[in-house]
Design an enzyme around this catalytic site. Structure first.
Site, PDB file in Angstrom:
ATOM      1  N   ILE A   1       0.827  -1.200   0.000  1.00  0.00           N
ATOM      2  CA  ILE A   1       0.000   0.000   0.000  1.00  0.00           C
ATOM      3  C   ILE A   1       0.869   1.262   0.000  1.00  0.00           C
ATOM      4  O   ILE A   1       2.017   1.247   0.439  1.00  0.00           O
ATOM      5  CB  ILE A   1      -0.997   0.022   1.172  1.00  0.00           C
ATOM      6  CG1 ILE A   1      -0.284  -0.038   2.516  1.00  0.00           C
ATOM      7  CG2 ILE A   1      -1.954  -1.148   1.057  1.00  0.00           C
ATOM      8  CD1 ILE A   1      -1.226  -0.022   3.697  1.00  0.00           C
TER       9      ILE A   1
ATOM     10  N   LYS B   1       2.597  -4.784   3.386  1.00  0.00           N
ATOM     11  CA  LYS B   1       3.799  -3.949   3.370  1.00  0.00           C
ATOM     12  C   LYS B   1       3.346  -2.505   3.149  1.00  0.00           C
ATOM     13  O   LYS B   1       3.020  -2.122   2.038  1.00  0.00           O
ATOM     14  CB  LYS B   1       4.752  -4.415   2.265  1.00  0.00           C
ATOM     15  CG  LYS B   1       6.159  -3.780   2.351  1.00  0.00           C
ATOM     16  CD  LYS B   1       6.202  -2.416   1.703  1.00  0.00           C
ATOM     17  CE  LYS B   1       7.555  -1.754   1.830  1.00  0.00           C
ATOM     18  NZ  LYS B   1       7.527  -0.334   1.406  1.00  0.00           N
ATOM     19  N   PRO B   2       3.322  -1.667   4.216  1.00  0.00           N
ATOM     20  CA  PRO B   2       2.960  -0.263   4.036  1.00  0.00           C
ATOM     21  C   PRO B   2       4.149   0.535   3.511  1.00  0.00           C
ATOM     22  O   PRO B   2       5.293   0.073   3.540  1.00  0.00           O
ATOM     23  CB  PRO B   2       2.579   0.181   5.451  1.00  0.00           C
ATOM     24  CG  PRO B   2       3.413  -0.696   6.346  1.00  0.00           C
ATOM     25  CD  PRO B   2       3.562  -2.011   5.619  1.00  0.00           C
TER      26      PRO B   2
ATOM     27  N   GLU C   1       7.125   3.160   3.500  1.00  0.00           N
ATOM     28  CA  GLU C   1       8.058   3.621   4.535  1.00  0.00           C
ATOM     29  C   GLU C   1       7.758   5.056   4.958  1.00  0.00           C
ATOM     30  O   GLU C   1       8.197   5.501   6.031  1.00  0.00           O
ATOM     31  CB  GLU C   1       9.507   3.512   4.045  1.00  0.00           C
ATOM     32  CG  GLU C   1       9.892   4.420   2.901  1.00  0.00           C
ATOM     33  CD  GLU C   1       9.623   3.812   1.534  1.00  0.00           C
ATOM     34  OE1 GLU C   1      10.341   4.174   0.577  1.00  0.00           O
ATOM     35  OE2 GLU C   1       8.715   2.957   1.420  1.00  0.00           O
TER      36      GLU C   1
ATOM     37  N   SER D   1       2.954   3.915  -7.754  1.00  0.00           N
ATOM     38  CA  SER D   1       3.263   4.530  -9.037  1.00  0.00           C
ATOM     39  C   SER D   1       3.398   3.475 -10.124  1.00  0.00           C
ATOM     40  O   SER D   1       3.643   2.294  -9.857  1.00  0.00           O
ATOM     41  CB  SER D   1       4.577   5.308  -8.937  1.00  0.00           C
ATOM     42  OG  SER D   1       5.675   4.417  -8.814  1.00  0.00           O
TER      43      SER D   1
ATOM     44  N   GLU E   1      -3.118  -1.240  -8.944  1.00  0.00           N
ATOM     45  CA  GLU E   1      -3.876   0.010  -8.846  1.00  0.00           C
ATOM     46  C   GLU E   1      -2.842   1.122  -8.901  1.00  0.00           C
ATOM     47  O   GLU E   1      -2.167   1.426  -7.916  1.00  0.00           O
ATOM     48  CB  GLU E   1      -4.682   0.040  -7.552  1.00  0.00           C
ATOM     49  CG  GLU E   1      -5.843   1.019  -7.589  1.00  0.00           C
ATOM     50  CD  GLU E   1      -5.418   2.446  -7.306  1.00  0.00           C
ATOM     51  OE1 GLU E   1      -5.231   3.210  -8.296  1.00  0.00           O
ATOM     52  OE2 GLU E   1      -5.271   2.803  -6.142  1.00  0.00           O
TER      53      GLU E   1
ATOM     54  N   CYS F   1      -4.670   9.271  -6.541  1.00  0.00           N
ATOM     55  CA  CYS F   1      -4.577   8.746  -7.908  1.00  0.00           C
ATOM     56  C   CYS F   1      -5.760   9.169  -8.764  1.00  0.00           C
ATOM     57  O   CYS F   1      -5.675   9.179  -9.990  1.00  0.00           O
ATOM     58  CB  CYS F   1      -4.457   7.230  -7.881  1.00  0.00           C
ATOM     59  SG  CYS F   1      -5.789   6.407  -7.001  1.00  0.00           S
TER      60      CYS F   1
ATOM     61  N   GLN G   1       8.535  13.891  -2.579  1.00  0.00           N
ATOM     62  CA  GLN G   1       7.350  14.263  -3.340  1.00  0.00           C
ATOM     63  C   GLN G   1       7.254  15.782  -3.511  1.00  0.00           C
ATOM     64  O   GLN G   1       6.853  16.282  -4.573  1.00  0.00           O
ATOM     65  CB  GLN G   1       6.091  13.723  -2.647  1.00  0.00           C
ATOM     66  CG  GLN G   1       4.796  13.988  -3.393  1.00  0.00           C
ATOM     67  CD  GLN G   1       4.761  13.360  -4.773  1.00  0.00           C
ATOM     68  OE1 GLN G   1       5.519  12.441  -5.072  1.00  0.00           O
ATOM     69  NE2 GLN G   1       3.894  13.862  -5.628  1.00  0.00           N
ATOM     70  N   PHE G   2       7.631  16.529  -2.485  1.00  0.00           N
ATOM     71  CA  PHE G   2       7.652  17.988  -2.584  1.00  0.00           C
ATOM     72  C   PHE G   2       8.565  18.424  -3.731  1.00  0.00           C
ATOM     73  O   PHE G   2       8.190  19.250  -4.572  1.00  0.00           O
ATOM     74  CB  PHE G   2       8.135  18.589  -1.261  1.00  0.00           C
ATOM     75  CG  PHE G   2       8.249  20.084  -1.274  1.00  0.00           C
ATOM     76  CD1 PHE G   2       7.178  20.883  -0.915  1.00  0.00           C
ATOM     77  CD2 PHE G   2       9.443  20.703  -1.647  1.00  0.00           C
ATOM     78  CE1 PHE G   2       7.279  22.265  -0.933  1.00  0.00           C
ATOM     79  CE2 PHE G   2       9.559  22.083  -1.673  1.00  0.00           C
ATOM     80  CZ  PHE G   2       8.470  22.870  -1.311  1.00  0.00           C
TER      81      PHE G   2
ATOM     82  N   ILE H   1       1.388  14.199 -11.535  1.00  0.00           N
ATOM     83  CA  ILE H   1       2.164  15.066 -10.651  1.00  0.00           C
ATOM     84  C   ILE H   1       1.968  14.688  -9.191  1.00  0.00           C
ATOM     85  O   ILE H   1       2.886  14.729  -8.393  1.00  0.00           O
ATOM     86  CB  ILE H   1       1.780  16.546 -10.889  1.00  0.00           C
ATOM     87  CG1 ILE H   1       2.121  16.936 -12.333  1.00  0.00           C
ATOM     88  CG2 ILE H   1       2.497  17.463  -9.898  1.00  0.00           C
ATOM     89  CD1 ILE H   1       1.674  18.325 -12.720  1.00  0.00           C
ATOM     90  N   PHE H   2       0.753  14.333  -8.813  1.00  0.00           N
ATOM     91  CA  PHE H   2       0.414  13.938  -7.444  1.00  0.00           C
ATOM     92  C   PHE H   2       0.599  15.105  -6.476  1.00  0.00           C
ATOM     93  O   PHE H   2       1.227  14.987  -5.429  1.00  0.00           O
ATOM     94  CB  PHE H   2       1.248  12.736  -7.009  1.00  0.00           C
ATOM     95  CG  PHE H   2       0.439  11.672  -6.301  1.00  0.00           C
ATOM     96  CD1 PHE H   2      -0.544  10.971  -6.969  1.00  0.00           C
ATOM     97  CD2 PHE H   2       0.661  11.374  -4.966  1.00  0.00           C
ATOM     98  CE1 PHE H   2      -1.287   9.991  -6.320  1.00  0.00           C
ATOM     99  CE2 PHE H   2      -0.073  10.408  -4.307  1.00  0.00           C
ATOM    100  CZ  PHE H   2      -1.050   9.716  -4.993  1.00  0.00           C
TER     101      PHE H   2
END
Length: 497
Positions: free
Chosen positions: A154, A180-181, A183, A233, A254, A288, A335-336, A390-391
């Site tokens: 996830i 597995k989440p 990190e 991704s 997904e 998403c 991500q920023f 872009i998210f």
């Protein structure tokens, strides 16, 4: 979980016990609002993953496989009640972990409880079907059975919602799971283990291994899994699918989206503009299904752009734990930086920056990873801004003239997850929805979900479905049983039909 003098410390959850990872490596998880570490997490290696799969397999073969659907449903209903009772605490933990506003994370915790109840109701109703054959002296039926042990990977943006989409269906179907989440947001999944214990699930039915991409790679390559469900991704999804292919482990993917939100001139423009606004700035655009491409019919283009551009700067940014905050931080520093790179690329490609475009600062924002709500107009569909996910809170507004042009632009990316249509013409709504190459179409609404509705994409947005009855069937297999009750002797050299 253990308490140190400084930070909460979480181990792995395997076989109903909290166990340290095989190696000494741990990593901090950062609060994106304060930019400070607030917990430490175990880094699992391949041997830890193998132990979790072995524990799940043992639980499946010795306990869970023989547990009735009625009992599985009872446990899931109890778990749902516990999640409901812990929703505010779970929301606070998830907001601390990924920076989403508290109204969203608390709502997603309650949504997890709803999904658990939805699948709990299915657990004792998983009967197969009798199949009439051409011969009258043969009885044939297909039985639904669980797969066995499934791996669930996830992402960091909505851990609890994703856990509901995957684990609730898998457990209701009779499988054991290894989760597995990400990190970047592991804490709520680890805290969820305590509720699984309290609900009374047998040890080994639910297991969690934490870590970075190395842990995910180990899970994807592992022997002993009957299926993998991945959310993330497209780049990571391709790696997972390739690794799983080595062991012929089937996968559910997904993945991302570059979803079109189409406003026709006959739409209720106030409602449509608000829907477009929610589609990109809700959850800081880190979803998403974000409606990151807004297609507006040229005759009303200026009016819609003006409405959105005037409203965007007024979004209340701030501490995501505060109820009045409307948009929180970006979830993590990589991500920023990625979002800021896309904003720079859009400027260089010639898109017109209407508002935002930089880091949001201010006394109330501290050192948090805030990005200004950003709107680009006069975007071409061949720009990177319009083609790549872009998210983040970055909207590309594209004009169009005709219905046919809107459909061409909407379908003109490699993605196919969601799409939105705003019109008061029912005939147009039906025509355009049929033409959309996406797994989900919203008409006169956007970013709305339900436990009952199937969810998933086409093209580079993935394959397989979550939620709804279709999501349950992803974790089951059909076993056919044929019984010949005639006394006739068969020809041993000819197939029977």
């Amino acid at each position: 979980m253990e308490k140190s003098d400084r930070l909460p410390s979480y181990d792995l959850y395997i076989g109903g016990r909290w166990v340290p990872s095989s190696g000494p490596e741990r990593f901090p998880t950062f609060n994106p609002f304060t930019r400070q570490p607030w917990a430490t997490i175990s880094q699992a290696d391949a041997s830890d993953v193998a132990s979790a799969i072995a524990a799940a397999r043992h639980a499946y073969e010795t306990t869970w496989r023989g547990t009735s659907g009625l009992e599985r449903g009872r446990l899931l209903f109890k778990l749902a009640d516990l999640v409901d009772g812990s929703a505010e605490r779970i929301g606070n933990l998830e907001t601390t972990d990924n920076g989403k506003v508290i109204r969203e994370t608390t709502g997603q915790a309650r949504y997890l409880a709803r999904v658990l109840r939805f699948y709990a109701g299915y657990a004792d109703k998983l009967w197969g079907k009798v199949i009439p054959l051409d011969r009258g002296d043969v009885f044939d039926y297909a039985a639904l059975e669980p797969l066995g042990v499934v791996g669930l990977i996830i992402a960091w943006n909505s851990p609890m919602a994703m856990l509901g989409n995957k684990a609730a269906a898998a457990l209701a179907a009779g499988n054991c799971v290894v989760v597995k989440p990400s990190e970047h947001a592991s804490v709520t999944t680890l805290e969820f283990c305590k509720l699984v214990e309290e609900a009374g699930f047998p040890a080994g039915v639910f297991n969690v291994v934490t870590g970075d991409a190395r842990t995910g790679d180990a899970l994807a390559k592992a022997e002993g899994l009957d299926k993998i469900s991945f959310t993330g991704s497209g780049t990571a999804g391709r790696l997972v699918a390739a690794a799983a292919g080595r062991t012929l482990t089937p996968v559910i993917m997904e993945l991302g989206g570059k979803s079109p939100n189409i406003i026709f001139a006959d739409a209720d423009l106030k409602k449509a503009s608000t829907g477009a606004f929610a589609g990109i700035f809700g959850a800081t655009g880190q979803t998403c299904i974000a409606g990151s491409r807004l297609l507006v019919q040229r005759i009303v283009y200026d009016e819609v752009v003006t409405h959105i551009v005037e409203r965007a700067p007024a979004i209340r940014l701030g501490d995501p734990r505060m109820a009045e905050t409307e948009m929180g931080t970006v979830a993590n520093e990589p991500q920023f930086n990625r979002i800021m790179d896309y904003i720079g690329s859009a400027k260089s490609e010639g898109a017109t920056l209407m508002t935002g475009g930089g880091r949001a600062t201010g006394e109330a924002l501290g050192d948090g990873l805030f990005i200004q709500p950003t709107v680009f107009a006069e975007v071409r569909n061949d720009m990177r801004l319009a083609q790549e996910e872009i998210f983040g809170p970055v909207l590309a507004i594209i004009p169009f003239d005709t219905e046919e042009e809107a459909i061409t632009i909407a379908n003109g990316t490699s993605y196919g997850l969601a799409s939105g249509i705003w019109t008061q013409d029912i005939n147009r709504a039906m025509r355009v929805s049929r033409a959309m190459r996406s797994g989900l179409v919203w008409i006169n609404t956007y970013r709305a979900v339900a436990a009952q509705m199937p969810f998933g994409g086409v093209k580079d947005s993935g394959f397989g479905r979550e939620r709804g009855e279709e999501g349950l069937m992803e974790f089951m297999t059909a076993k056919n049983v044929m019984i010949n009750y005639s006394d006739d002797e068969r020809d041993p050299f000819a197939i029977q039909t």
